[in-house]
Structures are given as structure tokens and as C-alpha cells.
Design an enzyme around this catalytic site. Structure first.
Site, short mmCIF file in Angstrom:
data_model
loop_
_atom_site.label_atom_id
_atom_site.label_comp_id
_atom_site.label_asym_id
_atom_site.label_seq_id
_atom_site.Cartn_x
_atom_site.Cartn_y
_atom_site.Cartn_z
CG ASN A 150 -1.70 1.21 1.46
OD1 ASN A 150 -1.82 2.04 0.56
ND2 ASN A 150 -2.26 1.36 2.65
CE LYS B 28 -0.03 3.26 4.88
NZ LYS B 28 -0.07 3.35 6.32
CG HIS C 245 -5.83 1.91 5.44
ND1 HIS C 245 -5.36 2.87 6.31
CD2 HIS C 245 -4.83 1.02 5.26
CE1 HIS C 245 -4.12 2.56 6.64
NE2 HIS C 245 -3.76 1.45 6.03
CD GLU D 124 -2.93 5.47 6.89
OE1 GLU D 124 -2.94 5.53 5.65
OE2 GLU D 124 -2.02 4.91 7.54
CD GLU E 298 -3.42 -2.55 7.63
OE1 GLU E 298 -2.25 -2.62 7.23
OE2 GLU E 298 -4.21 -1.64 7.29
N GLY F 118 2.65 2.00 10.91
CA GLY F 118 3.63 3.08 10.75
C GLY F 118 4.44 3.40 11.98
CB SER G 172 5.32 -2.03 11.99
OG SER G 172 4.96 -0.70 12.30
N GLY H 132 2.86 -1.30 4.29
CA GLY H 132 2.79 0.12 3.96
C GLY H 132 4.18 0.65 3.61
N GLY H 133 4.81 1.32 4.58
CA GLY H 133 6.09 1.98 4.37
C GLY H 133 7.14 1.14 3.64
#
Ligand code: PGA
Length: 254
Positions: free
Chosen positions: A9, A11, A94, A96, A166, A172, A211, A232-233
Site C-alpha cells: 500500500n 498510500k 483502511h 486512515e 491491522e 507506521g 509495521s 505500507g512503508g
């Protein structure tokens, strides 16, 4: 047997030049047999991602869709449009989106319905905040999230969907959930889905997100009941993501 799914993802990243570079690097890989890798770029890059990554075996998804098929909804993108661009998946709910865009259960169940009608597989995201975990009320919290999101769905539809668990406090932060807890949560969610929709137990895929990195992915991907990861990241760093894609997986065994 459930097919392992590894999702990236992106983002609201990256700028076009860096997106070109990342897609260029990914296109040099080959997705291994028996697993699915889905990239979720910003919608702006969907068609490019479909065109550039198809050959290498990647699937593409949208990070969000709107529930209506078309019309006067300035700024929104429909599931129908996303599917017509060649994407196969979309994220729904999600944390967010829930937090910054106030998406509630009713809206999310409409989005899940729109995705399925358009032939997209929705990845339904759920997860508890820290307080729910601290107060040990997370099971009821997750049950409520699932129930609201899957309102009105048939067993057949639920068999096709993917659930991404999640925990919000792990997203994150670099503080992933302990693997033994991930197993407990994935098993709890699988059993809960089976109670809600008898007959889905063996088919519905459950991912862990929060993470995930090259250093913990291997352990998570071999955890019973876990059918993949939502990254993600780490999906924005080519080398790190490549190491995640190289991990062994448990091939849908419980
Ligand atoms: P993270 O994000 O891997 O950067 O924690 C996961 C997600 O939000 O899907």
C-alpha cells in the site's frame, strides 16, 4: 487451499518520477507461483501500474473507491472505473480512511458491495486502537467492525473477500504485533467469520498489516491462519519489498 497474498500500500506516495522508478524496478521481478502480489498505488497511477506490471505477474488495486458507479461526486473514483482500468482489488476501510475521512460502517458496507458488483476483490481493513487492546475489549470492537462492513453480504461473496487485520497502534510505528498474537487474532477472525457466514472458514483470506518489514515478514508469513501481509512503508523501498516477496509462505495451511 488459500493463495498467499502480499500487498503493498503506497498510500499518498510517491511523486511521478519516483513512482516510475519503483514500477520500473518492480517490473524486473517475477511473482512466484502460488502467491499473489498486489500493488496499491495512488489512483492517479493505476493504469500505468496495470500496464507496466502485468507481465511480471503483479495485480493492481485501488486504495479506495466510492460506492456510487458514477455521477456528481467531485473528487471520487468509482469501483467500476478502477475495474475498467484493469485493477483487480481495492482496499476498503483502511484505518486512515476511517480516521481522516470519517468513513463509517454504513459507507464501508456500500463500498464493499460496489467493489464486488464491479468484479473487484475488496480487502476489508479492520483493527483496534490501543485503548481497546488495553481494556481487552478488542474482540467485541473487531466483531462490530466486521459485522458493519459485511452487512448484507452472502456466504459466496464473503468467500471471495480478503480481511486485513491491522491494529492501529502497529501501523507506521515500527512496533508490529508479536507473531504469537498475530496467530491468535487471525484464528479469532477466521472463527468469527465462520460464525457470521457459515462455510467461509477454509476460503476467506486473512492478512496481517502494521509495521511489516523485511526483518519480520518471514515469521509472519509462516504463521498459521495468516494468508499474507499488507505492507505500507516498506513497500516503497524496492530492496526491502523485494526481500519480503522472497519470503517463504505457509500456502494456506491452518
Ligand atoms: P505500515 O502500514 O506497514 O507502514 O505500518 C501498513 C498499512 O497502513 O497498511
Amino acid at each position: 487451499m488459500r493463495r498467499t497474498l502480499i500487498a503493498g500500500n503506497w498510500k499518498m506516495n510517491p511523486l511521478p518520477e519516483d513512482a516510475d522508478q519503483l514500477m520500473g524496478s518492480l517490473s524486473g521481478l517475477k511473482v512466484q507461483d502460488g502467491r499473489e502480489v498486489v500493488i496499491f498505488p495512488p489512483s492517479l497511477y493505476l493504469r500505468q501500474a496495470v500496464a507496466q506490471l502485468r507481465e511480471s505477474g503483479f495485480s493492481i488495486g485501488a486504495q479506495n473507491v466510492y460506492a456510487a458507479p458514477k455521477g456528481a461526486y467531485t473528487g471520487e473514483v468509482s469501483a467500476e472505473m478502477v475495474a475498467a482500468c484493469g485493477a483487480r482489488y481495492c482496499l476498503v476501510g483502511h484505518s486512515e480512511r476511517r480516521m481522516y475521512f470519517h468513513e463509517d460502517g454504513e459507507m464501508l458496507s456500500a463500498k464493499v458491495g460496489a467493489a464486488l458488483r464491479s468484479g473487484l476483490i475488496p480487502i476489508c481493513c479492520i483493527g483496534e486502537p490501543q485503548e481497546e487492546r488495553a481494556h481487552k475489549t478488542y474482540e467485541a470492537y473487531l466483531y462490530t467492525q466486521l459485522k458493519a462492513m459485511l452487512q448484507g453480504r452472502s456466504v459466496e461473496e464473503v468467500r471471495q473477500i480478503v480481511v486485513a487485520y491491522e491494529p492501529i497502534w502497529a501501523i507506521g510505528t515500527g512496533d508490529a504485533m508479536k507473531v504469537r498474537e498475530v496467530k491468535v487474532m487471525a484464528e479469532f477472525l477466521r472463527n468469527t467469520l465462520e460464525v457470521m457466514f457459515p462455510g467461509v472458514l477454509e476460503d476467506v483470506r486473512i492478512l496481517y498489516g502494521g509495521s511489516v518489514s523485511a526483518s519480520n515478514a518471514q515469521e509472519i508469513l509462516l504463521t498459521p491462519h495468516v494468508d499474507g501481509v499488507l505492507v505500507g512503508g516498506a513497500s516503497l523501498k524496492f530492496e526491502e519489498f523485494r526481500r519480503i516477496l522472497d519470503c517463504e509462505v505457509n500456502h494456506g495451511e491452518n
